[in-house]
Design a protein around this motif. Structure first.
Motif, PDB file in Angstrom:
ATOM      1  N   PRO A  21      44.069  41.459  32.028  1.00 13.41           N
ATOM      2  CA  PRO A  21      43.027  40.553  32.529  1.00 13.41           C
ATOM      3  C   PRO A  21      41.948  41.269  33.339  1.00 13.41           C
ATOM      4  CG  PRO A  21      45.220  39.758  33.140  1.00 13.41           C
ATOM      5  CD  PRO A  21      45.414  41.102  32.517  1.00 13.41           C
ATOM      6  N   LEU A  22      42.361  42.350  34.001  1.00 10.63           N
ATOM      7  CA  LEU A  22      41.440  43.123  34.829  1.00 10.63           C
ATOM      8  C   LEU A  22      40.290  43.708  34.010  1.00 10.63           C
ATOM      9  CD1 LEU A  22      41.792  43.994  37.840  1.00 10.63           C
ATOM     10  CD2 LEU A  22      42.673  46.152  37.007  1.00 10.63           C
ATOM     11  N   GLN A  23      40.543  43.926  32.740  1.00 11.90           N
ATOM     12  CA  GLN A  23      39.556  44.629  31.908  1.00 11.90           C
ATOM     13  C   GLN A  23      38.673  43.700  31.083  1.00 11.90           C
ATOM     14  OE1 GLN A  23      39.334  47.557  32.628  1.00 11.90           O
ATOM     15  NE2 GLN A  23      41.344  48.372  33.159  1.00 11.90           N
ATOM     16  N   HIS A  81      29.512  47.280  47.109  1.00 10.81           N
ATOM     17  CA  HIS A  81      30.337  48.128  46.243  1.00 10.81           C
ATOM     18  C   HIS A  81      31.474  47.358  45.579  1.00 10.81           C
ATOM     19  CE1 HIS A  81      28.242  51.723  47.344  1.00 10.81           C
ATOM     20  NE2 HIS A  81      28.377  51.426  48.615  1.00 10.81           N
ATOM     21  N   GLY A  82      31.630  46.099  45.878  1.00 13.26           N
ATOM     22  CA  GLY A  82      32.711  45.317  45.259  1.00 13.26           C
ATOM     23  C   GLY A  82      32.871  44.008  46.006  1.00 13.26           C
ATOM     24  N   ALA A  83      33.658  43.104  45.436  1.00 13.85           N
ATOM     25  CA  ALA A  83      33.923  41.832  46.111  1.00 13.85           C
ATOM     26  C   ALA A  83      34.527  42.101  47.486  1.00 13.85           C
ATOM     27  CB  ALA A  83      34.878  40.984  45.265  1.00 13.85           C
ATOM     28  N   ARG A  84      35.373  43.147  47.571  1.00 13.81           N
ATOM     29  CA  ARG A  84      36.048  43.422  48.847  1.00 13.81           C
ATOM     30  C   ARG A  84      35.048  43.820  49.925  1.00 13.81           C
ATOM     31  NH1 ARG A  84      40.098  47.541  46.503  1.00 13.81           N
ATOM     32  NH2 ARG A  84      39.477  46.478  44.610  1.00 13.81           N
ATOM     33  N   GLU A  85      34.049  44.636  49.544  1.00 18.41           N
ATOM     34  CA  GLU A  85      33.053  45.045  50.537  1.00 18.41           C
ATOM     35  C   GLU A  85      32.194  43.851  50.958  1.00 18.41           C
ATOM     36  OE1 GLU A  85      33.916  46.948  48.002  1.00 18.41           O
ATOM     37  OE2 GLU A  85      34.309  48.932  48.832  1.00 18.41           O
ATOM     38  N   SER A  86      31.973  42.926  50.029  1.00 13.95           N
ATOM     39  CA  SER A  86      31.205  41.719  50.385  1.00 13.95           C
ATOM     40  C   SER A  86      31.980  40.906  51.422  1.00 13.95           C
ATOM     41  CB  SER A  86      30.954  40.853  49.144  1.00 13.95           C
ATOM     42  OG  SER A  86      30.198  41.553  48.193  1.00 13.95           O
ATOM     43  N   LEU A 159      38.138  30.859  50.348  1.00 11.23           N
ATOM     44  CA  LEU A 159      38.915  30.312  49.240  1.00 11.23           C
ATOM     45  C   LEU A 159      38.763  31.256  48.049  1.00 11.23           C
ATOM     46  CD1 LEU A 159      40.540  27.847  48.040  1.00 11.23           C
ATOM     47  CD2 LEU A 159      38.324  26.993  47.226  1.00 11.23           C
ATOM     48  N   THR A 160      39.890  31.531  47.403  1.00 14.04           N
ATOM     49  CA  THR A 160      39.857  32.344  46.184  1.00 14.04           C
ATOM     50  C   THR A 160      39.586  31.389  45.029  1.00 14.04           C
ATOM     51  OG1 THR A 160      41.572  33.660  47.236  1.00 14.04           O
ATOM     52  CG2 THR A 160      41.129  34.116  44.904  1.00 14.04           C
ATOM     53  N   HIS A 161      38.457  31.559  44.374  1.00 10.64           N
ATOM     54  CA  HIS A 161      38.067  30.591  43.334  1.00 10.64           C
ATOM     55  C   HIS A 161      39.080  30.619  42.195  1.00 10.64           C
ATOM     56  CE1 HIS A 161      34.555  28.774  40.820  1.00 10.64           C
ATOM     57  NE2 HIS A 161      35.346  27.851  41.321  1.00 10.64           N
ATOM     58  N   GLY A 213      31.144  42.892  39.969  1.00  9.33           N
ATOM     59  CA  GLY A 213      30.441  43.274  38.741  1.00  9.33           C
ATOM     60  C   GLY A 213      31.363  43.870  37.712  1.00  9.33           C
ATOM     61  N   HIS A 214      32.280  44.746  38.150  1.00  9.92           N
ATOM     62  CA  HIS A 214      33.155  45.435  37.201  1.00  9.92           C
ATOM     63  C   HIS A 214      34.281  44.534  36.698  1.00  9.92           C
ATOM     64  CE1 HIS A 214      33.946  46.446  41.410  1.00  9.92           C
ATOM     65  NE2 HIS A 214      35.212  46.338  41.140  1.00  9.92           N
ATOM     66  N   LYS A 215      34.577  43.469  37.426  1.00 10.68           N
ATOM     67  CA  LYS A 215      35.648  42.589  36.958  1.00 10.68           C
ATOM     68  C   LYS A 215      35.140  41.494  36.009  1.00 10.68           C
ATOM     69  CE  LYS A 215      39.081  41.345  39.710  1.00 10.68           C
ATOM     70  NZ  LYS A 215      40.274  41.851  39.023  1.00 10.68           N
TER      71      LYS A 215
HETATM   72  C1  LIG Z   1      40.803  37.607  43.137  1.00 10.75           C
HETATM   73  C2  LIG Z   1      40.287  38.991  43.354  1.00 10.75           C
HETATM   74  N1  LIG Z   1      39.445  39.246  44.368  1.00 10.75           N
HETATM   75  C3  LIG Z   1      38.942  40.474  44.599  1.00 10.75           C
HETATM   76  C4  LIG Z   1      39.261  41.536  43.806  1.00 10.75           C
HETATM   77  C5  LIG Z   1      38.683  42.878  44.101  1.00 10.75           C
HETATM   78  O1  LIG Z   1      37.422  43.004  43.539  1.00 10.75           O
HETATM   79  P1  LIG Z   1      36.588  44.323  43.788  1.00 10.75           P
HETATM   80  O2  LIG Z   1      37.246  45.427  43.022  1.00 10.75           O
HETATM   81  O3  LIG Z   1      35.210  44.010  43.277  1.00 10.75           O
HETATM   82  O4  LIG Z   1      36.578  44.584  45.257  1.00 10.75           O
HETATM   83  C6  LIG Z   1      40.123  41.327  42.754  1.00 10.75           C
HETATM   84  C7  LIG Z   1      40.516  42.474  41.928  1.00 10.75           C
HETATM   85  O5  LIG Z   1      41.535  42.495  41.251  1.00 10.75           O
HETATM   86  C8  LIG Z   1      40.649  40.024  42.529  1.00 10.75           C
HETATM   87  O6  LIG Z   1      41.503  39.780  41.530  1.00 10.75           O
END
Ligand SMILES: Cc1ncc(COP(=O)(O)O)c(C=O)c1O
Length: 381
Positions: A21-23, A81-86, A159-161, A213-215
């Motif tokens: 799913p990650l890819q 740089h990623g959802a985590r950095e946001s 909240l995690t969508h 972006g990468h996910k």
């Molecule tokens: C629900 C969820 N949030 C955040 C992340 C992390 O995203 P990013 O690599 O853009 O920080 C992931 C990655 O697996 C995810 O599944």
């Protein structure tokens, strides 16, 4: 110095049907592959920069960000740089060490780490357990109210969508209404949704939406999206005292070069594909129906599926593994023989997978392959 062989080929994953799913949502369309080559060199987007990445006119990062803001319906947007950095940046801008945030029990580990790095306390809204593992707005309200009643001052909510364990799509609009009623701003983590399905931050009652972006947005990693309402832009986009034009939470500039140009090149493609989200959900539901025809394979998480990430409990494969000379590796190896990859090696009790972007024919081939493997080893069950 002699360097090792780093194994920089990805033929197995590229040449086979990859169920990881990650890819599935990060695969680049042709336009993005071209942009990747064009802007492969280091600081390739910085030739015409006057000090701010988000204002670069050539390539038109400024124009792109306007389009991106419209795409997710926010007032301001930046790339990270990623959802985590946001998530980290929002928590950092709005909270101070020792503050408390509330997050759903299906939150990604990166949410926990973003809070931990900011030295925040975390209250978790539990999911409803096996088999649905759903986060309900009622439970969110109850957990929030209990915390407030016990005197805890909650600064921020999240909240995690769509979560990465069960692929459950949370009721963002209802949860947003709950936290707003309590006067608490809310972040929607759209790592698994933005770029797959339409996101309208305002309609969903969200103050912030973060994406990956990468996910899910067909971009090279690492790149994230941080969308916000106007009222939070002063806090999030505050300028440095010393380097007047630079935004502190962005550390001046975020993702440069290949990640941002691929995100840009993919936006028209992504904007088009989200219109076909219903078809993807339908394909996933068909996939689940067909796989569940195998005795000993059950989808868990909310039913029927509302997202492509799917988790199955698979006692039948576990039983075969018990009696198979290759033990748990048999499933990976049998799938690989049939040009299917992406299920973790050795895993047979349960697995996560996704058929996002595959054709009906490919999905039929995949489900037939699983059925064929079970039939081949029926004597071991
Ligand atoms: C629900 C969820 N949030 C955040 C992340 C992390 O995203 P990013 O690599 O853009 O920080 C992931 C990655 O697996 C995810 O599944």
């Amino acid at each position: 110095m002699e360097c090792q062989e780093y194994g920089l080929t990805r033929n197995t994953e590229r040449d086979n049907l990859n169920l990881n799913p990650l890819q599935r949502g990060g695969m680049l369309p042709v336009e993005a592959r071209k942009a990747l080559i064009e802007y492969a060199d280091g600081y390739s987007v910085c030739d015409y920069c006057a000090g701010r990445l988000d204002e670069v006119p050539n390539p038109s990062i400024s124009g792109f960000l306007q389009d991106l803001a419209k795409f997710i319906n926010v007032d301001e947007v930046r790339t990270t740089h990623g959802a985590r950095e946001s998530k980290f940046a929002i928590m950092h801008a709005l909270c101070k060490p020792g503050d408390t945030v509330i997050v759903d029990g299906n939150a990604h580990y990166t949410t926990h780490l973003a809070a931990e790095r900011n030295k925040l306390n975390v209250i978790e809204v539990p999911n409803n357990g096996h088999p649905a593992y759903e986060i309900t707005p009622e439970k969110y309200r109850e957990t929030l109210e209990n915390a407030i009643d016990s005197g805890i001052d909650i600064k921020l909510s999240l909240l995690t969508h769509v979560d990465g364990d069960y692929g459950n799509l949370a009721d963002a609009k209802a949860v947003g209404a709950v936290t707003h009623k309590a006067g608490i701003p809310i972040i929607l983590n759209c790592a698994y949704s933005m770029g797959r399905l339409p996101i309208d931050a305002k309609a969903l009652n969200m103050d912030f939406v973060v994406g990956s972006g990468h996910k899910s947005m067909a971009a090279s990693g690492p790149i994230g999206v941080l969308g916000m309402k106007e009222e939070y832009s002063d806090a999030l986009l505050k300028h440095s005292k010393r380097h007047k034009v630079k935004e502190i939470e962005m550390l001046g500039c975020t993702s440069r070069g290949a990640p941002i140009v691929t995100l840009m090149a993919s936006l028209p493609y992504v904007a088009e594909r989200v219109k076909h989200w219903d078809e993807e959900v339908e394909k996933t539901r068909n996939f689940v129906r067909q796989l569940e025809e195998i005795e000993g394979v059950h989808q868990i998480g909310v039913k029927p599926k509302e997202h492509d990430l799917t988790r199955f409990e698979t006692p039948v494969f576990d039983k075969i593994a018990e009696n198979h000379p290759r033990r748990g590796f048999f499933l990976y190896e049998e799938l690989k023989k049939r040009s299917i990859v992406g299920i973790k090696r050795g895993q047979t009790k349960w697995f996560k997978c996704s058929v996002y972007g595959f054709s009906e024919e490919q999905i039929a081939y995949i489900t037939d392959s699983f059925k064929e493997i079970v039939a081949k080893y029926k004597d071991l069950i």
